[in-house]
Design a protein around this motif. Structure first.
Motif, PDB file in Angstrom:
ATOM      1  N   LEU A 151       2.338  -0.791  -7.281  1.00 55.06           N
ATOM      2  CA  LEU A 151       3.613  -0.893  -7.072  1.00 55.06           C
ATOM      3  C   LEU A 151       3.922   0.475  -5.883  1.00 55.06           C
ATOM      4  N   GLY A 152       3.023   1.319  -5.954  1.00 55.08           N
ATOM      5  CA  GLY A 152       3.120   2.276  -4.945  1.00 55.08           C
ATOM      6  C   GLY A 152       2.944   1.788  -3.570  1.00 55.08           C
ATOM      7  N   LEU A 153       2.551   0.483  -3.194  1.00 54.86           N
ATOM      8  CA  LEU A 153       2.653   0.069  -2.138  1.00 54.86           C
ATOM      9  C   LEU A 153       3.864  -0.711  -1.628  1.00 54.86           C
ATOM     10  N   LEU A 154       4.492  -1.340  -2.711  1.00 51.48           N
ATOM     11  CA  LEU A 154       5.597  -1.994  -2.391  1.00 51.48           C
ATOM     12  C   LEU A 154       6.919  -1.242  -2.649  1.00 51.48           C
ATOM     13  N   ILE A 155       7.176  -0.490  -3.750  1.00 56.89           N
ATOM     14  CA  ILE A 155       8.507   0.099  -3.860  1.00 56.89           C
ATOM     15  C   ILE A 155       8.813   1.196  -2.821  1.00 56.89           C
ATOM     16  N   PRO A 156       9.653   1.239  -2.224  1.00 58.18           N
ATOM     17  CA  PRO A 156       9.975   2.261  -1.222  1.00 58.18           C
ATOM     18  C   PRO A 156       9.988   3.557  -1.850  1.00 58.18           C
ATOM     19  N   PRO A 157       9.614   4.720  -0.977  1.00 53.20           N
ATOM     20  CA  PRO A 157       9.162   4.960   0.265  1.00 53.20           C
ATOM     21  C   PRO A 157       7.740   4.320   0.578  1.00 53.20           C
ATOM     22  N   SER A 158       7.162   3.208   0.581  1.00 57.76           N
ATOM     23  CA  SER A 158       6.148   2.854   0.687  1.00 57.76           C
ATOM     24  C   SER A 158       5.022   3.112   2.030  1.00 57.76           C
ATOM     25  N   ILE A 159       4.139   3.456   1.997  1.00 54.67           N
ATOM     26  CA  ILE A 159       3.462   3.878   3.308  1.00 54.67           C
ATOM     27  C   ILE A 159       2.857   2.629   4.065  1.00 54.67           C
ATOM     28  N   MET A 160       2.469   1.646   3.110  1.00 54.65           N
ATOM     29  CA  MET A 160       2.134   0.175   3.613  1.00 54.65           C
ATOM     30  C   MET A 160       3.241  -0.360   4.330  1.00 54.65           C
ATOM     31  N   LEU A 161       4.578  -0.225   3.914  1.00 55.59           N
ATOM     32  CA  LEU A 161       5.575  -0.883   4.405  1.00 55.59           C
ATOM     33  C   LEU A 161       5.971  -0.269   6.067  1.00 55.59           C
ATOM     34  N   ILE A 162       5.626   1.099   6.037  1.00 57.01           N
ATOM     35  CA  ILE A 162       5.720   1.890   7.090  1.00 57.01           C
ATOM     36  C   ILE A 162       4.838   1.107   8.191  1.00 57.01           C
ATOM     37  N   VAL A 163       3.416   1.200   7.785  1.00 61.10           N
ATOM     38  CA  VAL A 163       2.409   0.726   8.652  1.00 61.10           C
ATOM     39  C   VAL A 163       3.001  -0.663   9.079  1.00 61.10           C
ATOM     40  N   PHE A 176      12.230  -1.172   3.563  1.00 57.13           N
ATOM     41  CA  PHE A 176      12.320  -0.414   2.405  1.00 57.13           C
ATOM     42  C   PHE A 176      13.204  -0.955   1.331  1.00 57.13           C
ATOM     43  N   MET A 177      14.397  -1.268   1.842  1.00 55.30           N
ATOM     44  CA  MET A 177      15.506  -2.152   1.302  1.00 55.30           C
ATOM     45  C   MET A 177      14.961  -3.602   0.612  1.00 55.30           C
ATOM     46  N   ALA A 178      14.303  -4.335   1.310  1.00 59.81           N
ATOM     47  CA  ALA A 178      13.144  -5.691   1.138  1.00 59.81           C
ATOM     48  C   ALA A 178      12.512  -5.426   0.074  1.00 59.81           C
ATOM     49  N   GLY A 179      11.713  -4.196  -0.121  1.00 62.29           N
ATOM     50  CA  GLY A 179      10.736  -4.048  -1.264  1.00 62.29           C
ATOM     51  C   GLY A 179      11.591  -3.850  -2.596  1.00 62.29           C
ATOM     52  N   VAL A 180      12.481  -3.250  -2.589  1.00 70.13           N
ATOM     53  CA  VAL A 180      13.292  -2.920  -3.996  1.00 70.13           C
ATOM     54  C   VAL A 180      13.127  -4.109  -5.077  1.00 70.13           C
ATOM     55  N   LEU A 181      13.928  -5.070  -4.768  1.00 69.04           N
ATOM     56  CA  LEU A 181      14.135  -6.142  -5.879  1.00 69.04           C
ATOM     57  C   LEU A 181      12.649  -7.062  -6.347  1.00 69.04           C
ATOM     58  N   PRO A 182      11.855  -6.964  -5.250  1.00 63.60           N
ATOM     59  CA  PRO A 182      10.418  -7.631  -5.616  1.00 63.60           C
ATOM     60  C   PRO A 182       9.773  -6.549  -6.202  1.00 63.60           C
ATOM     61  N   GLY A 183       9.818  -5.196  -6.263  1.00 65.20           N
ATOM     62  CA  GLY A 183       9.174  -4.364  -6.972  1.00 65.20           C
ATOM     63  C   GLY A 183       9.608  -4.505  -8.200  1.00 65.20           C
ATOM     64  N   LEU A 184      11.111  -4.535  -8.641  1.00 61.95           N
ATOM     65  CA  LEU A 184      11.654  -4.830  -9.904  1.00 61.95           C
ATOM     66  C   LEU A 184      11.216  -5.791 -10.653  1.00 61.95           C
ATOM     67  N   LEU A 185      11.062  -7.010  -9.676  1.00 61.17           N
ATOM     68  CA  LEU A 185      10.478  -8.498 -10.227  1.00 61.17           C
ATOM     69  C   LEU A 185       9.199  -8.027 -10.848  1.00 61.17           C
ATOM     70  N   LEU A 186       8.261  -7.413 -10.204  1.00 61.82           N
ATOM     71  CA  LEU A 186       6.933  -7.393 -10.679  1.00 61.82           C
ATOM     72  C   LEU A 186       6.845  -6.542 -11.803  1.00 61.82           C
ATOM     73  N   ILE A 187       7.892  -5.699 -11.907  1.00 58.13           N
ATOM     74  CA  ILE A 187       7.849  -4.583 -13.180  1.00 58.13           C
ATOM     75  C   ILE A 187       8.291  -5.488 -14.255  1.00 58.13           C
ATOM     76  N   ALA A 188       9.206  -6.456 -14.103  1.00 52.95           N
ATOM     77  CA  ALA A 188       9.450  -7.127 -15.390  1.00 52.95           C
ATOM     78  C   ALA A 188       8.628  -8.187 -15.679  1.00 52.95           C
ATOM     79  N   LEU A 189       7.795  -8.899 -14.712  1.00 49.72           N
ATOM     80  CA  LEU A 189       6.637  -9.745 -14.974  1.00 49.72           C
ATOM     81  C   LEU A 189       5.540  -8.898 -15.745  1.00 49.72           C
ATOM     82  N   PHE A 190       5.337  -7.792 -15.549  1.00 50.76           N
ATOM     83  CA  PHE A 190       4.218  -6.943 -16.112  1.00 50.76           C
ATOM     84  C   PHE A 190       4.595  -6.392 -17.762  1.00 50.76           C
ATOM     85  N   MET A 191       5.918  -6.412 -17.867  1.00 51.85           N
ATOM     86  CA  MET A 191       6.503  -5.832 -19.065  1.00 51.85           C
ATOM     87  C   MET A 191       6.468  -7.302 -19.860  1.00 51.85           C
TER      88      MET A 191
END
Length: 433
Positions: A151-163, A176-191
């Motif tokens: 998730l460190g690559l997706l949830i802002p501030p992501s170095i990969m999103l800067i690249v 950065f804004m676009a990465g917030v909800l998909p990051g929360l989605l993955l957290i929900a899927l993992f949980m």
């Protein structure tokens, strides 16, 4: 020479260089030089010099070393221990109990570190021994750390999103804004997966004997305040329009230094280590980006991207089919390359095809980063696997096997954002009007 044959020749040259152990950045630059010198009439030396200069002073790149430095500082603080103490008080009632600390802890750490390896290592160095001591299933502990660490690559501030923002010339704030909800989605899927597994196999989850009153839970929650304040300072300043990503990164570094000082873990030796670590990582990424910019220019002179895009158009693939093909392509590529190299190496060819297919480049950036996340837990070049192998003492096969369910959950995440693209585009469209 036809564009297809030329692309094949350059691809073989790239494979030979990489197989020979040549650094990614040097390999990219050499392939670009070969393309210009032997297959065009353009002056390779002059183009190399101008490209290096033009791509190295990009203002967006200044945020990169600052976020990396912030992650290095936080890695050496008591932040992960405090997060475990604060989160464990509230998560004991869920099926799976304290395993969820790995997932939410990595999500929180991702919002301040910006790096997958730092996120995984920082949370794992506290939770791995603590959860093993309490009798939790080791494969589930390792799997949640490997998957959630990405998730460190997706949830802002992501170095990969800067690249990605630099190579695709897209707004880093919007990414950065676009990465917030998909990051929360993955957290929900993992949980959700952890809860389902705990319900189906309750023997894997030990019974927690510690019971806390509401007052004790609230008392322990104070340990979460420093990291939450840092998240608010960084992301709030960006989303509120008060700071650019670079300025927010400066705020983050100052906040991280204050946290390290208050935790008693900031001394001259530690500060020097953080600076050297950030410098090494920043130089590596910047060198790759500069070499990739030269390769991009070389590909433009040869006309390969244009011809490949025209070839893809003749296949008449739907956007969904193109996304499926690219996902398989990136998964295979991720078995051999790191995330930064994957993005910059393929940008020249892939981005024109994606744009011609009518796919939003902000959405595609999130898609690409999730696939890069998957590469972090696929052998033989899965960085998170190496981190957890060293921390757990298990061999790479055991670590990879424990991580596989989360690989497939990420595929499910991609399917969901493909069917419902608004999950990615909602915040950038709403907050950037």
């Amino acid at each position: 020479m036809s564009a297809g044959l030329l692309a094949s020749v350059l691809f073989v040259v790239m494979l030979v260089l990489l197989a020979g152990g040549v650094w990614i950045a040097i390999a990219l630059g050499l392939v670009g030089w070969v393309a210009i010198e032997f297959f065009t009439a353009a002056p390779a030396g002059s183009l190399l010099a101008s490209t290096v200069w033009d791509s190295s002073w990009n203002w967006a790149l200044t945020a990169l070393p600052l976020f990396i430095w912030m992650g290095e500082i936080l890695f050496r603080t008591r932040l992960s221990q405090d997060m475990f103490t604060g989160l464990s008080a509230w998560l004991g009632w869920l099926p799976g109990r304290l395993v969820h600390v790995n997932i939410i802890g990595c999500g929180i750490m991702a919002a301040v570190a910006g790096s997958s390896a730092v996120t995984c290592a920082t949370v794992g160095r506290i939770s791995l021994p603590e959860l093993k001591k309490r009798g939790y299933d080791e494969s589930l502990i390792i799997g949640t750390l490997a998957g959630s660490g990405t998730l460190g690559l997706l949830i802002p501030p992501s170095i990969m999103l800067i690249v990605y923002g630099v190579v695709s010339q897209q707004s880093i704030s919007r990414l950065f804004m676009a990465g917030v909800l998909p990051g929360l989605l993955l957290i929900a899927l993992f949980m959700g997966y952890v809860m389902l597994r705990a319900v189906l196999d309750p023997d894997k989850t030990p019974v927690e004997t510690e019971t806390l009153s509401l007052k004790e839970k609230l008392s322990r929650s104070r340990f979460l305040i420093p990291v939450l304040l840092l998240i608010v300072a960084i992301l709030g300043s960006i989303y509120g329009g008060y700071a650019t990503p670079t300025e927010a990164a400066t705020v983050g570094v100052i906040g991280a230094l204050i946290l390290a000082a208050f935790s008693g873990s900031l001394d001259r030796h530690t500060l020097l280590e953080t600076l050297l670590g950030a410098t090494r990582t920043s130089c590596m990424i910047t060198l790759i980006l500069v070499a990739a910019a030269f390769l991009t220019m070389a590909m433009g002179f040869t006309g390969i991207p244009r011809h490949l895009a025209q070839w893809v158009e003749t296949l008449e693939l739907s956007p969904y089919a193109l996304i499926a093909v690219l996902m398989v392509f990136y998964i295979i590529l991720g078995c051999f390359l790191d995330g930064v190299s994957m993005l910059v190496l393929t940008a020249t060819v892939v981005l024109p095809m994606v744009k011609d297919a009518g796919i939003d480049l902000i959405w595609f950036g999130i898609f690409a980063v999730i696939v890069v996340e998957m590469a972090q837990i696929t052998p033989p070049v899965g960085f998170n696997l190496f981190v957890l192998q060293g921390m757990s003492g298990r061999d790479i096969v055991q670590v990879a096997r424990a991580s596989m369910p989360f690989f497939f959950l990420m595929i499910l995440g991609i399917v969901i954002i493909t069917i419902f693209p608004g999950i990615v585009t909602f915040l950038p469209q709403t907050m950037m009007r």
